[in-house]
Design a protein around this motif. Structure first.
Motif, PDB file in Angstrom:
ATOM      1  N   ASN A 180       0.582  -1.245   0.391  1.00  0.00           N
ATOM      2  CA  ASN A 180      -0.132  -0.136  -0.170  1.00  0.00           C
ATOM      3  C   ASN A 180       0.655   0.917   0.241  1.00  0.00           C
ATOM      4  OD1 ASN A 180      -0.160   0.928   3.219  1.00  0.00           O
ATOM      5  ND2 ASN A 180       0.152  -1.264   3.335  1.00  0.00           N
ATOM      6  N   GLN A 181       0.363   2.737  -0.581  1.00  0.00           N
ATOM      7  CA  GLN A 181       0.996   3.544  -0.792  1.00  0.00           C
ATOM      8  C   GLN A 181       1.639   3.942   0.289  1.00  0.00           C
ATOM      9  OE1 GLN A 181       2.603   5.224  -3.369  1.00  0.00           O
ATOM     10  NE2 GLN A 181       1.223   3.434  -4.709  1.00  0.00           N
ATOM     11  N   LEU A 182       1.066   3.369   2.150  1.00  0.00           N
ATOM     12  CA  LEU A 182       1.690   4.469   3.158  1.00  0.00           C
ATOM     13  C   LEU A 182       3.025   2.911   3.598  1.00  0.00           C
ATOM     14  CD1 LEU A 182      -1.701   4.942   4.829  1.00  0.00           C
ATOM     15  CD2 LEU A 182      -0.459   6.606   3.444  1.00  0.00           C
ATOM     16  N   GLY A 183       2.627   1.805   3.171  1.00  0.00           N
ATOM     17  CA  GLY A 183       3.547   0.878   3.010  1.00  0.00           C
ATOM     18  C   GLY A 183       4.715   1.089   2.916  1.00  0.00           C
ATOM     19  N   ALA A 184       5.563  -0.259   1.800  1.00  0.00           N
ATOM     20  CA  ALA A 184       7.162  -0.409   1.475  1.00  0.00           C
ATOM     21  C   ALA A 184       6.737   0.360  -0.179  1.00  0.00           C
ATOM     22  CB  ALA A 184       6.951  -1.758   1.483  1.00  0.00           C
ATOM     23  N   ALA A 185       5.800   0.787  -0.806  1.00  0.00           N
ATOM     24  CA  ALA A 185       5.492   1.651  -1.907  1.00  0.00           C
ATOM     25  C   ALA A 185       6.690   1.511  -2.412  1.00  0.00           C
ATOM     26  CB  ALA A 185       4.366   2.272  -2.807  1.00  0.00           C
ATOM     27  N   SER A 186       7.336   2.968  -1.464  1.00  0.00           N
ATOM     28  CA  SER A 186       8.613   3.759  -1.921  1.00  0.00           C
ATOM     29  C   SER A 186       9.312   2.812  -1.838  1.00  0.00           C
ATOM     30  CB  SER A 186       9.032   4.754  -0.836  1.00  0.00           C
ATOM     31  OG  SER A 186       9.184   4.032   0.858  1.00  0.00           O
ATOM     32  N   PHE A 187      10.083   1.563  -1.430  1.00  0.00           N
ATOM     33  CA  PHE A 187      10.767   0.959  -1.649  1.00  0.00           C
ATOM     34  C   PHE A 187      10.916   0.158  -2.629  1.00  0.00           C
ATOM     35  CE2 PHE A 187      12.163  -3.427  -1.165  1.00  0.00           C
ATOM     36  CZ  PHE A 187      14.121  -3.340  -1.503  1.00  0.00           C
TER      37      PHE A 187
END
Length: 217
Positions: free
Chosen positions: A177-184
Motif C-alpha cells: 500500500n502507498q503508506l507501507g513499502a511502496a516507495s521501496f
C-alpha cells in the motif's frame, strides 16, 4: 533490537529453516503492529499467525538474513514455474483450518466475526479483479527497520528475482500500500500495476487502499 554497527562479515544470507519461524513472525508483528490494529488480542494473534504461516506455505523460495546469528529479515516468494511441494500445500491446508478458532472467540461478537470474514472475501475479490492469483509473487518480505537502507532488502530481492529469471518468469508482483513499502519497491524498479479497495488493509492503514506492483525481468 538496537542499532548495531553492521559490517559485511556480520551479515549472512541463507535458506529459511522451520526453526526460524518465530523470529520471522516477530518481524512481521513489528512491521504490521497486529496487536495494535486488530482487536481483541486473540484475533491479533490469529491474524499474525495466518499471515506469516500462510506466506511460508505458499512460497517455494525462502531466504533469511542474519546479523550476528539473529534473523533480521527475510523474503518468501512464489515462482510460478516451480510447483509447490505437496507437503507444504498439506501444511497450508492444516494451518488454515485454524480459522475455525475465530468462530469460537468469546471476546468477539458474531457480527464482528462475520465482518472479518467478509473483509477477507472482499479483499480477495477486488485483488483478483486486478490480477488473478498464480503469478510469481513476493508473498512476504520484511527487514527490521534498524537495518533499512543498507542494501539488505535489495540483496534479498536480487536472490529471488534471479531465481525467477532462471526459470524464464516474465515478471514478479507484490501487494502493498502507498503508506507501507511502496516507495521501496519503486526504488528497486517495480511499477504500479493498479490499486484496489481492501477492507483488510483498512485495519492497518485506515484508508482501505491496497496496490499491486510489478517488476519485469
Amino acid at each position: 533490537m538496537g542499532l548495531p554497527n553492521v559490517h559485511e562479515e556480520n551479515v549472512a544470507y541463507r535458506e529459511y529453516r522451520d526453526s526460524d519461524y518465530l523470529a520471522c513472525e516477530a518481524l512481521v508483528a513489528n512491521a504490521w503492529e497486529f496487536e495494535k490494529n486488530f482487536h481483541p488480542r486473540e484475533l491479533a494473534v490469529l491474524c499474525k499467525y495466518l499471515y506469516t504461516m500462510g506466506a511460508v506455505a505458499m512460497s517455494n523460495y525462502r531466504r533469511v538474513v542474519e546479523c550476528k546469528h539473529e534473523v533480521i529479515g527475510f523474503i518468501f516468494g512464489y515462482n510460478e514455474r516451480i510447483p509447490l511441494p505437496k507437503h507444504e500445500m498439506q501444511k497450508l491446508s492444516t494451518k488454515l483450518a485454524i480459522l475455525r478458532r475465530l468462530l469460537f472467540m468469546k471476546a468477539m461478537k458474531l457480527r464482528e466475526k462475520l465482518d472479518f470474514f467478509n473483509a477477507m472475501g472482499k479483499h480477495e475479490k477486488n485483488r483478483s479483479a486486478l490480477l488473478a492469483r498464480g503469478k510469481s509473487e513476493i508473498t512476504l518480505f520484511v527487514v527490521h527497520p534498524a537495518f533499512h537502507r543498507r542494501g539488505i532488502g535489495k540483496n534479498l530481492f536480487a536472490g529471488f528475482s534471479g531465481y525467477c529469471k532462471q526459470s524464464k518468469v516474465e515478471s514478479i508482483v507484490v501487494e502493498t500500500n502507498q503508506l507501507g513499502a511502496a516507495s521501496f519497491y519503486e526504488r528497486i524498479g517495480f511499477k504500479l500495476k493498479g490499486n484496489f479497495d481492501s477492507p483488510l488493509h483498512d485495519y492497518v492503514t485506515k484508508n482501505g487502499q491496497a496496490c499491486l506492483y510489478e517488476y519485469f525481468l
